[in-house]
Every structure is written in structure tokens, then in C-alpha cells.
Design a protein around this motif. Sequence first.
Motif, short mmCIF file in Angstrom:
data_model
loop_
_atom_site.label_atom_id
_atom_site.label_comp_id
_atom_site.label_asym_id
_atom_site.label_seq_id
_atom_site.Cartn_x
_atom_site.Cartn_y
_atom_site.Cartn_z
N TRP A 5 2.80 11.87 0.15
CA TRP A 5 2.64 10.41 0.02
C TRP A 5 3.93 9.77 -0.42
CZ3 TRP A 5 3.91 9.41 -4.91
CH2 TRP A 5 3.42 10.20 -5.95
N TYR B 14 -2.93 1.87 -4.93
CA TYR B 14 -2.37 2.40 -6.15
C TYR B 14 -0.94 2.89 -5.92
CZ TYR B 14 -7.19 2.25 -7.70
OH TYR B 14 -8.45 1.82 -8.02
N SER C 141 -3.35 3.50 0.16
CA SER C 141 -3.90 3.32 -1.18
C SER C 141 -3.24 2.12 -1.84
CB SER C 141 -3.62 4.56 -2.02
OG SER C 141 -3.97 4.33 -3.37
N ASP D 59 -2.59 8.63 -9.94
CA ASP D 59 -3.59 8.00 -9.07
C ASP D 59 -3.49 8.53 -7.64
OD1 ASP D 59 -3.58 4.71 -10.63
OD2 ASP D 59 -5.00 6.38 -10.84
N LEU D 60 -2.28 8.66 -7.16
CA LEU D 60 -2.10 9.06 -5.76
C LEU D 60 -2.44 10.53 -5.51
CD1 LEU D 60 1.08 7.03 -4.80
CD2 LEU D 60 -1.31 6.50 -4.33
N LYS E 238 -8.69 7.64 -4.63
CA LYS E 238 -7.84 6.45 -4.72
C LYS E 238 -7.28 6.06 -3.36
CE LYS E 238 -8.57 5.97 -9.07
NZ LYS E 238 -7.60 6.07 -10.13
N TRP E 239 -7.54 6.86 -2.35
CA TRP E 239 -7.11 6.53 -0.99
C TRP E 239 -8.26 5.80 -0.30
CZ3 TRP E 239 -2.13 7.13 0.33
CH2 TRP E 239 -1.34 7.89 -0.54
N THR E 240 -8.08 4.53 -0.05
CA THR E 240 -9.20 3.67 0.32
C THR E 240 -9.32 3.40 1.82
OG1 THR E 240 -7.78 1.75 -0.09
CG2 THR E 240 -9.17 2.51 -1.92
N TYR F 215 0.84 -1.18 0.00
CA TYR F 215 0.00 0.00 0.00
C TYR F 215 0.88 1.24 0.00
CZ TYR F 215 -4.35 -2.48 0.98
OH TYR F 215 -5.44 -3.29 0.90
N TRP G 45 -8.47 4.75 5.82
CA TRP G 45 -8.17 5.95 6.58
C TRP G 45 -8.09 5.64 8.06
CZ3 TRP G 45 -7.60 10.79 4.30
CH2 TRP G 45 -7.91 10.86 2.93
#
Length: 125
Positions: free
Chosen positions: A49, A100, A98, A105-106, A111-113, A31, A115
Motif C-alpha cells: 500500500w 485512512y 482506504s 490502520d492500513l 479499513k479498506w473500504t 485515499y 474494492w
Amino acid sequence: VQLQASGGGLVQSGGSLRLSCAASGRDHRVYSMGWFRQAPGKERELLAWESYRDRRTYYSDSVKGRFTISRNNDRDTTYLQMNNLKPDDTAVYYCAASPYYSYSDLLAALKWTDWGRGTLVTVSS
């Protein structure tokens, strides 16, 4: 993946804090990890990120040169070192994961799934 952020608190302007994000559940190493923040009355802001694929990092203009993201895969932990803090940095900080890894994408919030709960950072002037 389950995430738990910690390390927030009250700091004076110019000071430093290090936030931690502990991951559990699925393999943290596949991830990408990121940090966001949300100040009162403002939208959630992407700060930084690190892509899991090539360890590439990204920083928003608001934190570039002051914040550093890093991760310790052995401990399933991601950090956000914050230096030279300013009152405008006051916000609730969130870590996110994520699946990805590409730059485009980031940059997309959707795209951040996964949390974590936020941790409050307050910078006094």
C-alpha cells in the motif's frame, strides 16, 4: 471511489507484469491505495500500500524487493509493478482504497473500504 483493475495475464516464471488500477468518483488523492491477492483455497493477502498522507509504502515479506506500488494522481491510476514472478504468485489480484493513512490502520483489512474487481495473474513454471 470506484476502482477497476487490469493488466493480469499469463506469464512465465521470472517474468514481469504491471497491474493498473483506475479510480473514479471521489477524489482519488485523499485515499490510500493498496493491492491484495487471493489464491485458490487461501485467504486474501495484503501485498502493498501507499499512504495518501505521506506517500509511505508498505510491502509484505512475500513480495518485498520484487513488487513496487506507485500512483499517478494526474491520471487517477495506481500501479503494481511485479518482477521476478513465481508460480506461487498465481492469484486474483485486487486493488483497494482506504480513507485512512496511518501504518496501523492500513494493515487492517477492515479499513479498506472500496474494492475493484480482481484481475487474474497466472505464473507458469
